[in-house]
Design a protein around this motif. Structure first.
Motif, PDB file in Angstrom:
ATOM      1  N   PHE A  91       0.814  -1.210   0.000  1.00 39.62           N
ATOM      2  CA  PHE A  91       0.000   0.000   0.000  1.00 39.62           C
ATOM      3  C   PHE A  91       0.850   1.263   0.000  1.00 39.62           C
ATOM      4  N   TYR A  92       0.195   2.334  -0.450  1.00 38.60           N
ATOM      5  CA  TYR A  92       0.854   3.604  -0.683  1.00 38.60           C
ATOM      6  C   TYR A  92      -0.031   4.719  -0.119  1.00 38.60           C
ATOM      7  N   ILE A  93       0.590   5.626   0.636  1.00 41.23           N
ATOM      8  CA  ILE A  93      -0.131   6.749   1.229  1.00 41.23           C
ATOM      9  C   ILE A  93       0.408   8.032   0.611  1.00 41.23           C
ATOM     10  N   VAL A  94      -0.476   8.878   0.124  1.00 45.44           N
ATOM     11  CA  VAL A  94      -0.082  10.051  -0.677  1.00 45.44           C
ATOM     12  C   VAL A  94      -0.094  11.326   0.167  1.00 45.44           C
ATOM     13  N   ASP A  95       0.965  12.122   0.037  1.00 44.76           N
ATOM     14  CA  ASP A  95       0.944  13.521   0.471  1.00 44.76           C
ATOM     15  C   ASP A  95       0.440  14.340  -0.710  1.00 44.76           C
ATOM     16  N   VAL A  96      -0.714  14.978  -0.563  1.00 49.00           N
ATOM     17  CA  VAL A  96      -1.362  15.654  -1.697  1.00 49.00           C
ATOM     18  C   VAL A  96      -0.660  16.979  -2.024  1.00 49.00           C
ATOM     19  N   ASN A  97      -0.386  17.194  -3.290  1.00 50.93           N
ATOM     20  CA  ASN A  97       0.220  18.453  -3.728  1.00 50.93           C
ATOM     21  C   ASN A  97      -0.684  19.635  -3.397  1.00 50.93           C
ATOM     22  N   GLY A  98      -0.068  20.710  -2.925  1.00 52.44           N
ATOM     23  CA  GLY A  98      -0.815  21.912  -2.564  1.00 52.44           C
ATOM     24  C   GLY A  98      -1.238  21.946  -1.115  1.00 52.44           C
ATOM     25  N   GLN A  99      -1.247  20.801  -0.450  1.00 48.62           N
ATOM     26  CA  GLN A  99      -1.594  20.720   0.959  1.00 48.62           C
ATOM     27  C   GLN A  99      -0.319  20.848   1.809  1.00 48.62           C
ATOM     28  N   PRO A 100      -0.433  21.126   3.109  1.00 49.42           N
ATOM     29  CA  PRO A 100       0.763  21.306   3.950  1.00 49.42           C
ATOM     30  C   PRO A 100       1.477  19.982   4.198  1.00 49.42           C
ATOM     31  N   SER A 101       2.307  19.585   3.263  1.00 53.99           N
ATOM     32  CA  SER A 101       2.958  18.284   3.326  1.00 53.99           C
ATOM     33  C   SER A 101       4.318  18.373   2.656  1.00 53.99           C
ATOM     34  N   LEU A 102       4.955  17.225   2.475  1.00 51.85           N
ATOM     35  CA  LEU A 102       6.268  17.173   1.832  1.00 51.85           C
ATOM     36  C   LEU A 102       6.176  17.095   0.310  1.00 51.85           C
ATOM     37  N   SER A 103       4.978  17.159  -0.229  1.00 55.64           N
ATOM     38  CA  SER A 103       4.806  17.277  -1.681  1.00 55.64           C
ATOM     39  C   SER A 103       4.878  18.750  -2.083  1.00 55.64           C
ATOM     40  N   ASP A 104       5.102  18.997  -3.379  1.00 53.70           N
ATOM     41  CA  ASP A 104       5.200  20.377  -3.860  1.00 53.70           C
ATOM     42  C   ASP A 104       3.869  21.105  -3.728  1.00 53.70           C
ATOM     43  N   GLY A 105       3.941  22.448  -3.815  1.00 57.44           N
ATOM     44  CA  GLY A 105       2.783  23.277  -3.518  1.00 57.44           C
ATOM     45  C   GLY A 105       1.836  23.546  -4.670  1.00 57.44           C
ATOM     46  N   MET A 106       2.138  23.051  -5.872  1.00 57.95           N
ATOM     47  CA  MET A 106       1.255  23.304  -7.014  1.00 57.95           C
ATOM     48  C   MET A 106      -0.101  22.635  -6.788  1.00 57.95           C
ATOM     49  N   CYS A 107      -1.171  23.393  -6.954  1.00 57.73           N
ATOM     50  CA  CYS A 107      -2.518  22.910  -6.633  1.00 57.73           C
ATOM     51  C   CYS A 107      -3.273  22.493  -7.897  1.00 57.73           C
ATOM     52  N   PRO A 108      -3.737  21.264  -7.980  1.00 62.64           N
ATOM     53  CA  PRO A 108      -4.637  20.896  -9.081  1.00 62.64           C
ATOM     54  C   PRO A 108      -5.913  21.747  -9.028  1.00 62.64           C
ATOM     55  N   ASN A 109      -6.469  22.016 -10.190  1.00 63.64           N
ATOM     56  CA  ASN A 109      -7.687  22.810 -10.307  1.00 63.64           C
ATOM     57  C   ASN A 109      -8.900  21.907 -10.096  1.00 63.64           C
ATOM     58  N   LEU A 110      -9.675  22.213  -9.068  1.00 64.74           N
ATOM     59  CA  LEU A 110     -10.822  21.379  -8.725  1.00 64.74           C
ATOM     60  C   LEU A 110     -11.880  21.361  -9.827  1.00 64.74           C
ATOM     61  N   LYS A 111     -11.982  22.437 -10.593  1.00 65.21           N
ATOM     62  CA  LYS A 111     -13.046  22.550 -11.589  1.00 65.21           C
ATOM     63  C   LYS A 111     -12.663  21.927 -12.932  1.00 65.21           C
ATOM     64  N   SER A 112     -11.497  21.304 -12.986  1.00 60.38           N
ATOM     65  CA  SER A 112     -11.037  20.660 -14.212  1.00 60.38           C
ATOM     66  C   SER A 112     -10.770  19.182 -13.931  1.00 60.38           C
ATOM     67  N   THR A 113     -10.052  18.552 -14.838  1.00 58.62           N
ATOM     68  CA  THR A 113      -9.677  17.144 -14.644  1.00 58.62           C
ATOM     69  C   THR A 113      -8.341  16.999 -13.920  1.00 58.62           C
ATOM     70  N   ASP A 114      -7.786  18.112 -13.423  1.00 57.33           N
ATOM     71  CA  ASP A 114      -6.435  18.113 -12.865  1.00 57.33           C
ATOM     72  C   ASP A 114      -6.196  17.024 -11.819  1.00 57.33           C
ATOM     73  N   TYR A 115      -7.094  16.913 -10.846  1.00 53.06           N
ATOM     74  CA  TYR A 115      -6.881  15.916  -9.789  1.00 53.06           C
ATOM     75  C   TYR A 115      -6.838  14.506 -10.370  1.00 53.06           C
ATOM     76  N   GLY A 116      -7.681  14.241 -11.357  1.00 53.21           N
ATOM     77  CA  GLY A 116      -7.682  12.924 -11.994  1.00 53.21           C
ATOM     78  C   GLY A 116      -6.410  12.682 -12.781  1.00 53.21           C
ATOM     79  N   VAL A 117      -5.932  13.704 -13.483  1.00 50.85           N
ATOM     80  CA  VAL A 117      -4.678  13.597 -14.246  1.00 50.85           C
ATOM     81  C   VAL A 117      -3.516  13.352 -13.295  1.00 50.85           C
ATOM     82  N   TRP A 118      -3.437  14.158 -12.234  1.00 48.12           N
ATOM     83  CA  TRP A 118      -2.352  14.024 -11.247  1.00 48.12           C
ATOM     84  C   TRP A 118      -2.359  12.645 -10.600  1.00 48.12           C
ATOM     85  N   ALA A 119      -3.540  12.176 -10.177  1.00 52.19           N
ATOM     86  CA  ALA A 119      -3.627  10.864  -9.530  1.00 52.19           C
ATOM     87  C   ALA A 119      -3.261   9.742 -10.503  1.00 52.19           C
TER      88      ALA A 119
END
Length: 307
Positions: free
Chosen positions: A89-117
């Motif tokens: 199993f794999y646990i994700v630090d989400v981009n844009g959230q306060p974590s060790l992933s980068d700060g670029m935020c997927p656009n909620l109103k587009s397909t960004d989150y699906g593309v990123w995932a």
């Protein structure tokens, strides 16, 4: 891909040290260390916490956490210990959230989150997997199911955003805004007791509670979130889902009350397999051992669900 917006810490180097130390403290309390994986995506680097990567024939599971948290919130008080036996199993630090992933935020109103995932699944070499999401993580799961349905075996959503709108009840708005507008430990603990946990049935041991409070207070005072806040998918998007969807909901979740989530899911998600409400459980359902036991059963096809 051009980033939607970029979240950042006031002092990035200091934040990286704080987050590394915080995650190490969670691991030390649990007596278990994760493998660190970094995947390059269209939204910058994403940190993944991995377990049992050597078990190439084991069932893979990918976990997405909620907003203003990070991946290891999933493993408070060894909550994922049952999965360490024979799951990869794999646990994700989400981009844009306060974590060790980068700060670029997927656009909620587009397909960004699906593309990123989808890019994460590519980077992990997962052709098809079970996905699990809490709160914002549930919305990310829905976006992934829309973008790459053939890559998802089943999606298990726990107190998810993405189906109903965030509750605008006076009490819920007060509980959530109090620590944001006045970020003190006292106000944060009021929020945790009123919205996230539901003591005494839904709580975590004091050492884990202290870590959660420490992390959230640091995020509130040092992280500038620039992305979109969770919003429900369009009804047409819910209709298009072809993946098996399961719901695990907290009876006392004030952010996304369970009965409304179930009503909308039954009306609009044609592939809904069922839902279960956990009594006396708040929004932070990923910290509930009772909820995680049901999750384990669904992953391993032994859960009985009813509408």
């Amino acid at each position: 891909m051009k980033p939607h917006r970029v979240s950042s810490f006031k002092k990035p180097a200091e934040a990286a040290l704080f987050l590394e130390k915080w995650n190490q403290e969670v691991e030390a309390l649990n007596g278990f260390s994760y493998e660190r994986i970094t995947i390059s995506t269209s939204f910058g680097n994403t940190r993944i916490w991995a377990a049992n990567t050597h078990l190439t024939d084991a069932k893979p599971v990918v976990f997405f956490p909620g907003a203003r948290t990070c991946g290891l919130f999933w493993d408070m008080d060894n909550a994922l210990k049952p999965f360490r036996e024979n799951h990869r199993f794999y646990i994700v630090d989400v981009n844009g959230q306060p974590s060790l992933s980068d700060g670029m935020c997927p656009n909620l109103k587009s397909t960004d989150y699906g593309v990123w995932a989808t890019e994460l699944l590519d980077g992990l070499g997962l052709k098809k997997t079970t996905i699990v999401g809490a709160s914002l993580g549930g919305l990310i799961c829905l976006k992934l199911c829309l973008e790459s349905p053939r890559r998802v075996k089943k999606a298990i959503l726990m107190n998810p955003a993405g189906i109903q709108a965030f509750s605008t009840s006076v009490q819920n708005l007060y509980n959530n805004l109090l620590p944001i507008l006045w970020p003190t430990m006292g106000n944060l603990n009021k929020f945790l007791d009123k919205a996230i946990f539901c003591p005494p049935r839904h709580a975590v041991p004091d050492l884990y509670r202290s870590l959660i409070s420490e992390y959230l207070l640091y995020a509130l005072t040092n992280h500038k979130f620039r992305g979109d806040y969770p919003a429900p998918l369009e009804k047409e998007e819910l209709h298009r889902l072809t993946t098996e969807i399961y719901l695990i909901l907290g009876e006392n979740d004030p952010l996304f009350p369970p009965n409304e989530t179930i009503r909308l899911a039954e009306e609009h998600i044609l592939t809904l397999q069922g839902s279960q409400i956990i009594p006396s459980t708040g929004h932070g359902i990923e910290t509930s051992k009772e909820a995680l036991a049901i999750l384990w059963e669904i992953v391993n096809k032994s859960a009985c669900f009813s509408y």
